[in-house]
Design a protein around this motif. Structure first.
Motif, PDB file in Angstrom:
ATOM      1  N   LEU A  71       0.820  -1.217   0.000  1.00 28.64           N
ATOM      2  CA  LEU A  71       0.000   0.000   0.000  1.00 28.64           C
ATOM      3  C   LEU A  71       0.852   1.265   0.000  1.00 28.64           C
ATOM      4  N   GLY A  75       0.797   3.776  -3.051  1.00 24.40           N
ATOM      5  CA  GLY A  75       0.383   5.146  -2.806  1.00 24.40           C
ATOM      6  C   GLY A  75       1.418   6.184  -3.199  1.00 24.40           C
ATOM      7  N   VAL A 216      -1.886  12.267  -3.058  1.00 26.09           N
ATOM      8  CA  VAL A 216      -1.167  11.166  -2.411  1.00 26.09           C
ATOM      9  C   VAL A 216      -1.849  10.775  -1.108  1.00 26.09           C
ATOM     10  N   SER A 219      -5.272   9.058  -1.716  1.00 23.84           N
ATOM     11  CA  SER A 219      -5.157   7.699  -2.254  1.00 23.84           C
ATOM     12  C   SER A 219      -4.707   6.719  -1.181  1.00 23.84           C
ATOM     13  N   ILE A 220      -3.711   7.120  -0.366  1.00 24.55           N
ATOM     14  CA  ILE A 220      -3.222   6.208   0.671  1.00 24.55           C
ATOM     15  C   ILE A 220      -4.286   5.988   1.741  1.00 24.55           C
ATOM     16  N   LEU A 223      -7.088   3.735   0.272  1.00 23.17           N
ATOM     17  CA  LEU A 223      -6.690   2.336   0.121  1.00 23.17           C
ATOM     18  C   LEU A 223      -6.515   1.644   1.467  1.00 23.17           C
ATOM     19  N   LEU A 255     -11.490   7.447  -1.851  1.00 24.22           N
ATOM     20  CA  LEU A 255     -11.044   7.156  -3.209  1.00 24.22           C
ATOM     21  C   LEU A 255     -11.865   7.936  -4.247  1.00 24.22           C
ATOM     22  N   SER A 269      -1.748  13.614  -9.693  1.00 27.66           N
ATOM     23  CA  SER A 269      -0.868  12.445  -9.632  1.00 27.66           C
ATOM     24  C   SER A 269      -1.165  11.528 -10.798  1.00 27.66           C
ATOM     25  N   THR A 413       1.541   1.084  -9.925  1.00 30.82           N
ATOM     26  CA  THR A 413       0.523   1.426  -8.935  1.00 30.82           C
ATOM     27  C   THR A 413      -0.635   0.448  -9.006  1.00 30.82           C
ATOM     28  N   VAL A 417      -1.838  -2.158  -6.213  1.00 27.18           N
ATOM     29  CA  VAL A 417      -3.200  -2.051  -5.678  1.00 27.18           C
ATOM     30  C   VAL A 417      -3.964  -3.353  -5.927  1.00 27.18           C
TER      31      VAL A 417
END
Length: 529
Positions: A71, A75, A216, A219-220, A223, A255, A269, A413, A417
């Motif tokens: 992860l 990320g 960033v 997304s982290i 997830l 997300l 990103s 990525t 994921v």
């Protein structure tokens, strides 16, 4: 030795002459990133064993030990690709390798599952800066007509790491403590750093993008919350639990916010416009789906070989050899099938082959001849080789050379994921099915032991060992419950692979047309401008 920088223009002759040596150094850097996960695969059972042999990690903690790495890796890949474009790919590679080596040394000395999870995250931080930079440098030292061949060899390096990792891990676990599987990374890192300083040229994007910290973080967070909710649901064997639903919902919301923010940002990103191209989107989806299926299967196959069949970590590593050998054999040659039959036919056949082999796990039991498992692993590796090389070429050639870091990051990525979600989802299916199959056999145990014994086959066998002769009655039911859970999980993975086959059959290009004079960049480049 000072090496000339490579720009987006003509490749300097000095760099061009040593391009294959540079590829070797890049593959060594890639080796340790992939090696780490493949070594960990055979050590899962050992780490789940109580101290002093292991750390006594539960199945959910084992899933987090894997996913903390993937992860953070996923990320940060895009930001690391952009940093490489801006600061120079060589500098980012050197820094990433150093962080990865430090994280490996710390992970080797972990005193608890929580510490191992934290240090695995540090390793993921370093790996995030290594992986995209290797492909970006590759794209900058090879001319366009040699790039498919170089990418095929690069992909074959993944197969080499998958082969070396389990065997190396098995040898280390036979002679040393579990932490040696991480400590072995340190000398490889030092060698890679020395060779990189000597051989690899620096390169950067003359017009790099800006870093996207909000993207960033979103997304982290998204997830991590999504994966946490899925793993927690499997741990509780109840996906209707309010905490599970709230966590998964919060992850999905984060997300969605990430996608909305990226669409509106002037320095995203991930440029959402890329996904308007169906070919590009299908190639990305293929990578995510194949790793979703394969990472989940690798997770449960180790328990099948070691806990149910009784093989040692070294024997398990050797059993995984056909999977890696097939990738090493076929990944560099996959382009030959693509030239003849096209991306669509080659990749669809690969996805269907993986689906069939995942389905084959549903018929394995305690008495299945082991050569059957070897054939299954070899054919899975064959299918994977004929997916990864074609789609990697599609993705990497969809963007101009100076955006190679971003293209590599996007590819990796979605691979990470997909793998993280595969371990979370299929691991949770395995956990839920196992608990459902073993619960009615644990009625004679005290309530505290009953709860912990139902978490996984290793937990059940651990309780059985503590009970002595009385616990032997649990071994047979534990094996039966695990086999049922494995069959259910394998069929779930097969369904995902079939979905991937449908996607690539519908959207990837067919047999390539003859190149025309004056042909420009792929359609996606124009669309993304």
């Amino acid at each position: 030795m000072t090496t000339p920088a490579v720009s987006s223009g003509r490749i300097p002759e000095a760099v061009h002459r040593r391009r294959w040596a540079i590829l070797g150094v890049l593959m060594l850097s890639l080796l340790i990133v992939v090696l780490d996960n493949s070594i960990l695969n055979v050590a899962i059972k050992t780490i789940s064993t109580p101290a002093p042999t292991g750390l006594g990690a539960t199945q959910s903690e084992l899933e987090w030990a894997i996913n903390a790495y993937t992860l953070v890796f996923a990320g940060l890949l895009f930001s690391s690709g952009l940093l490489g474009d801006r600061l120079g790919r060589k500098k980012v590679l050197l820094g990433g390798l150093a962080v990865f080596g430090i994280g490996s040394a710390l992970a080797a000395e972990s005193g608890s599952p929580a510490q191992l999870i934290a240090f695995r995250a540090v390793m993921g931080l370093g790996a995030a800066f290594v992986m995209p930079a290797t492909l970006a440098v590759l794209m900058n030292v090879f001319e366009r007509d040699e790039q498919p061949k170089a990418i095929g060899i690069w992909a074959g390096g993944v197969g080499l790491a998958i082969a070396i990792g389990p065997i190396t891990g098995g040898v280390l676990l036979d002679h040393f403590w579990w932490g040696s599987i991480f400590l072995v990374n340190v000398p490889i890192v030092l060698l890679a750093l020395a060779l990189m300083l000597w051989l690899v040229p620096d390169s950067r994007d003359p017009n790099p993008g800006r870093i996207d910290p909000v993207g960033v973080v979103l997304s982290i967070v998204g997830l991590v919350l999504l994966v946490y909710g899925i793993i927690k649901g499997g741990e509780l064997a109840d996906f209707t639990d309010p905490t599970v639903l709230a966590t998964i919902g919060a992850g999905l919301a984060a997300l969605v916010a990430f996608v909305v923010f990226e669409k509106r940002s002037d320095h995203p990103s991930i440029d959402i416009a890329y996904f308007r191209n169906k070919v590009f989107s299908a190639a990305i989806a293929a990578i995510a789906l194949v790793f979703f299926a394969l990472m989940g299967v690798t997770f449960f196959s180790v328990f099948y070989t070691q806990s149910v069949r009784g093989y040692s970590p070294l024997q398990t590593g050797l059993l995984l050899l056909p999977l890696a050998a097939a990738q090493m054999i076929f990944a560099p040659r996959a382009r030959l099938l693509v030239d003849r039959f096209g991306n669509r036919a080659t990749t669809t056949a690969g996805m269907l082959l993986i689906a069939a082999m995942l389905g084959a796990f549903a018929v394995l039991d305690t008495g299945t001849p082991i050569w059957v498992l070897e054939v299954v692993f070899f054919l899975m590796g064959t299918g994977m080789a004929h997916i990864m090389t074609p789609v990697s070429v599609v993705i990497m050639q969809a963007l101009p050379r100076e955006k190679a870091g971003s293209a590599s990051a996007l590819s990796n990525t979605f691979r990470q994921v997909g793998g993280a979600l595969g371990i979370a989802v299929l691991g949770s299916v395995l956990s839920t099915a196992y608990r459902g199959g073993i619960e009615d056999k644990l009625g004679s145990l005290p309530p505290g032991l009953r709860e912990s014994a139902g978490e996984s086959i290793e937990a059940t066998l651990g309780v059985a060992a503590k009970l002595g002769p009385q616990g032997k009655a649990l071994v047979g039911p534990a094996n039966d419950a695990f086999l049922h859970a494995m069959h259910v999980t394998a069929l779930g993975g097969a369904a995902v692979a079939v979905a991937g086959a449908v996607v690539v059959a519908l959207f990837l290009p067919g047999r390539p047309a003859e190149p025309q004079t004056g042909e420009g960049e792929p359609e996606l480049v124009a669309a993304g401008e």
